[in-house]
Scaffold this active site. Sequence first.
Site, PDB file in Angstrom:
ATOM      1  N   SER A  49      -9.750   1.537   3.456  1.00  0.00           N
ATOM      2  CA  SER A  49      -8.908   2.562   2.064  1.00  0.00           C
ATOM      3  C   SER A  49      -7.805   1.558   1.418  1.00  0.00           C
ATOM      4  O   SER A  49      -7.313   1.810   0.381  1.00  0.00           O
ATOM      5  CB  SER A  49      -7.769   3.332   2.849  1.00  0.00           C
ATOM      6  N   LYS A  81       0.831  -1.161   0.239  1.00  0.00           N
ATOM      7  CA  LYS A  81      -0.247   0.100  -0.218  1.00  0.00           C
ATOM      8  C   LYS A  81       0.773   1.222  -0.097  1.00  0.00           C
ATOM      9  O   LYS A  81       1.981   1.524   0.314  1.00  0.00           O
ATOM     10  CB  LYS A  81      -1.053  -0.102   1.334  1.00  0.00           C
ATOM     11  N   SER A 112     -10.015  -0.511   7.030  1.00  0.00           N
ATOM     12  CA  SER A 112      -9.637  -0.461   5.826  1.00  0.00           C
ATOM     13  C   SER A 112      -8.261  -1.747   5.480  1.00  0.00           C
ATOM     14  O   SER A 112      -8.308  -1.512   4.150  1.00  0.00           O
ATOM     15  CB  SER A 112      -8.167   0.203   6.434  1.00  0.00           C
TER      16      SER A 112
END
Lengths: 95, 485
Positions: B154, B79, B178
Amino acid sequence: MKLTREEVQRVASLARLRFTSEDEERLSKQLDNILRYMEKLNQLDTSRIEPFTHAANTKTPMREDAITNEPNADALLANAPAQENHFFQVPKIIE
Amino acid sequence: MNLAEFTLHEAREKLRRREFSAQELTEAVFRRISETEEKLHSYITLSRDTALREAKQADELLKTDTSPHSLLGIPIAVKDNFLTSGIRTTCASKFLETFVPPYDSTTIKKLRAGGAVIIGKTNLDEFAMGSSAENSAFFVTRNPWATDRVPGGSSGGSAAAVAADQCIVGLGTDTGGSVRQPAAFCGIVGLKPTYGRVSRYGIIAFASSMDQVGPMTKDVEDCALMLEALAGHDPADSTSANLPALQYSASLTGDVKGLRIGIPKEYFVSGIQPAVQQAVRDAVRQLEKNGATIIDISLPHTDYAVAVYYIVATAEASSNLARYDGMRYGYRAGARDLTETYALSRAEGFGPEVKRRIMLGTYTLSAGYYDAYYLKAQKVRTLIKKDFDEAFKSCDAIIAPTAPTTAFKIGEKTQDPLQMYLSDIYTISVNLAGLPALSLPCGFDSEGLPIGMQIIGKHFDESTVLAIAYAYEQSTDWVKRKPDL
């Protein structure tokens, strides 16, 4: 209305943000809506409740005051929006 | 079979048996990315050259390496809010569009030391603020199961990349769901460890009292292996727990006999999609068949969690994001004086959701409102944590849906921030209480979209969570299904 446009302007200035008047209008409505939702917390009596601090109650750890990261000015300056003579260049801060 | 389809434990075994090389595996992953990326947009930055170099080094080491638990030669998607030395780290923000970190996060350092191959940096909601990956400043990532739907957020880029075999394993962060919610939306496994289990050093801070790093994987065994690689004390993170690292994979016995699983009545109420409710209930029945004891429990303050979370998280975010002043790194707008430089850099560098949250957090922390919002929220947070403490007196783990619905359509919730916040309803209590929780696939709805089930454990008891997840996974074959791309 809990959050007026004037209030939005006050908070924006605290947060070092700036909005168009259109955005201020929209934010005032959106934030007001969210804050109203948050008022549901007032249904609970918390007068005898301690505020949360840490999930697992660990003590604050102590350590030696020693430098562990190697100085690397070039790598740090490489991300500077502006630099001169190996210094960060910033807007004038004294009038 | 395409090599990119392998799980971590499969690939590791085959690398060791020389069935293929780390370079071949890495090439296969990049081939898969070039075939599918146009449809999905999982990655912000690909690090092909360094990845191939790392793979080559891994092949050298594989000739002599015999340690059974290393990640040697395994392609990993990261990420884009983990600092990666030498690889651009944007946090999906225009503010950090050209930022190249001078150091690695502790987690990246550990993965690199274990021989992992970093494929690239995946898309997310800007500063990890969002539930759909639509708040990225650059582009929207698409769900591999239906490209008109969100991958969740996210950590949407990592979830899509894992689901579509654009990597072998992925890395995410979880502040309010997330890792777990995108794992559920994309039909993969995602774990949020206990707060303090994995170092936060070098993770771009959002809400520091809840941020936690978590693996996103193709099955439960991979999740256990990744946690083994990531967990452990880090002196650079003062909230990192000083506990011995465990052999999580040893807890994967497939046996749940005698384990007590709590079902919170507050998590099965109106607003939940019927197919989600049904799939989770069926999964619980399966675990009961496997020998677990099912107990009805109550988490009475569940209904207040979203309000508490969006006060605490935005307050912490407004403080954490004060560092973006456009002076030492990041975006700087042209302006007349210092104050205007701050205001315009932040106004132009941050997207609408980030600004909305900074505004909300600044408001609730500002003079005259602190007690009414922030302090009140921290008190209710104590009540939410006590609910779990109480529940865990009668059960070893808790099962609930991960999200109230399957993946929603792109654009469906972007106009109403509060509706978007409410989609986190089942995941955020876990972050508020600092508990570990894992999401794994437990079925599909009538449109073929994956459904996720959440297993919540006691503090630092990831082993029980993984044990239950593994036992369930062994009784079903949901994780074996692949999206048709």
